[in-house]
Write a protein that holds these residues in place. Sequence first.
Motif, PDB file in Angstrom:
ATOM      1  N   GLN A  65      -7.052   0.895  -0.231  1.00 49.61           N
ATOM      2  CA  GLN A  65      -7.233  -0.477   0.283  1.00 49.61           C
ATOM      3  C   GLN A  65      -8.754  -0.815   1.447  1.00 49.61           C
ATOM      4  O   GLN A  65      -9.470  -1.473   1.120  1.00 49.61           O
ATOM      5  CB  GLN A  65      -6.293  -0.895   1.221  1.00 49.61           C
ATOM      6  CG  GLN A  65      -6.616  -2.397   2.230  1.00 49.61           C
ATOM      7  CD  GLN A  65      -4.700  -2.915   2.452  1.00 49.61           C
ATOM      8  OE1 GLN A  65      -3.948  -2.501   2.896  1.00 49.61           O
ATOM      9  NE2 GLN A  65      -5.221  -4.078   2.718  1.00 49.61           N
ATOM     10  N   SER A  76       0.868  -1.439  -0.042  1.00 45.57           N
ATOM     11  CA  SER A  76      -0.085   0.077  -0.037  1.00 45.57           C
ATOM     12  C   SER A  76       0.968   0.933   0.167  1.00 45.57           C
ATOM     13  O   SER A  76       0.236   2.599  -0.208  1.00 45.57           O
ATOM     14  CB  SER A  76      -1.035  -0.043   1.206  1.00 45.57           C
ATOM     15  OG  SER A  76      -1.477  -1.137   1.364  1.00 45.57           O
ATOM     16  N   ASP A  98      -6.023  -1.330  -4.678  1.00 43.63           N
ATOM     17  CA  ASP A  98      -5.533  -1.491  -3.762  1.00 43.63           C
ATOM     18  C   ASP A  98      -6.167  -2.547  -3.497  1.00 43.63           C
ATOM     19  O   ASP A  98      -7.589  -2.779  -2.162  1.00 43.63           O
ATOM     20  CB  ASP A  98      -4.718  -0.687  -2.554  1.00 43.63           C
ATOM     21  CG  ASP A  98      -4.225  -1.015  -1.375  1.00 43.63           C
ATOM     22  OD1 ASP A  98      -4.357  -2.592  -1.778  1.00 43.63           O
ATOM     23  OD2 ASP A  98      -3.464  -0.198  -0.994  1.00 43.63           O
ATOM     24  N   GLU A  99      -6.194  -4.836  -3.270  1.00 40.45           N
ATOM     25  CA  GLU A  99      -6.658  -5.445  -3.207  1.00 40.45           C
ATOM     26  C   GLU A  99      -8.527  -4.785  -2.849  1.00 40.45           C
ATOM     27  O   GLU A  99      -9.757  -4.268  -2.150  1.00 40.45           O
ATOM     28  CB  GLU A  99      -6.931  -5.427  -1.769  1.00 40.45           C
ATOM     29  CG  GLU A  99      -5.212  -5.339  -1.038  1.00 40.45           C
ATOM     30  CD  GLU A  99      -5.622  -5.949   0.584  1.00 40.45           C
ATOM     31  OE1 GLU A  99      -6.013  -6.690   0.792  1.00 40.45           O
ATOM     32  OE2 GLU A  99      -4.087  -6.048   0.851  1.00 40.45           O
TER      33      GLU A  99
END
Length: 286
Positions: free
Chosen positions: A96, A48, A174-175
């Motif tokens: 994220q 991240s 991010d994810e």
Amino acid sequence: MAIKFEQVNFSYPSFDGTNFSALKDINLEINEFGEFITLIGETGSGKSTLVQHMNALVRPTTGSVTIYGIKIENDTKKKGKVKLNPLRQRVGLVFQFPEYQLFEETVLKDIIFGPKNFGVSNEDAIKRAKEVIKHVGLDEEYLKRSPFNLSGGEKKRVSIAGILAMEPDILVLDEPTSGLDPKGRDDLLKLFTDIHRKLNKTVIIITHDMNTVYKYASRVLVMNDGSLVYDGKPTELFSTNNIENWNLDIPDIISITRQLEERLNIKFNSQPKTIEDLFILVKEVI
Ligand SMILES: Nc1ncnc2c1ncn2[C@@H]1O[C@H](COP(=O)(O)OP(=O)(O)OP(=O)(O)O)[C@@H](O)[C@H]1O
Ligand SMILES: [Mg+2]
């Protein structure tokens, strides 16, 4: 070259006055077109932190990140003049945790915030919002809702819609599929591959799912303890012995193929990418 990291180090300040080194000597180049990159590595390895450098959300402690020709260094802000807004539009980053991104009272306001900030008219921004909300698998009714009263998966989709509405040149996620059900995950991955294939845009996805890496990525980056330890093709990555050192899993299809080879006491000529490919190989030998 759209993004270039040169000798980037980044430290977070700690409470006790010492610094925590989250990125160590990162050198990395990202092309504007044609890449489908997955960024992997164990929890806390710096993924991240790395992507937050890609649109100048944070500045390197030492070294530099050049984004579309604009060099970002530790003292860039102090020097003034550098306009970061255009960079944030060109490199769209989905966080994220969607809570970091959603703040308006309705989903509509949240989605149009970015485009309006970058000069799109209110009317056109609303048009975009109506399109992107469907792309992320939610219907238009959601535009009236408060982003805070949505489920985790819905929040995630809205935060992705907000970035898509800015029509970035590079999409960094991010994810994006963590916490989604399998169908939701597959639908979103299809959306990202469409953006990559049809619009020829570079897409960068952080994930812990090795099946996603193996199935979709043209290039994979591995972070380990703040260092970039691998930058190459997924097929080569999973045939190295470093997987265990870096605490990574292997994709299901590779694991099944290896077990079959062991049980049947044979060696296939190639490593299949899908279960269908594996069936074909098995049929050839039995
Ligand atoms: N705001 C912060 N202050 C201090 N340390 C931080 C901060 N954010 C992250 N860190 C530390 O920096 C390191 C890298 O964090 P980062 O969030 O980049 O990891 P990650 O690879 O994204 O992990 P995950 O897979 O859990 O999301 C971790 O050790 C983390 O504890
Ligand atoms: Mg992370």
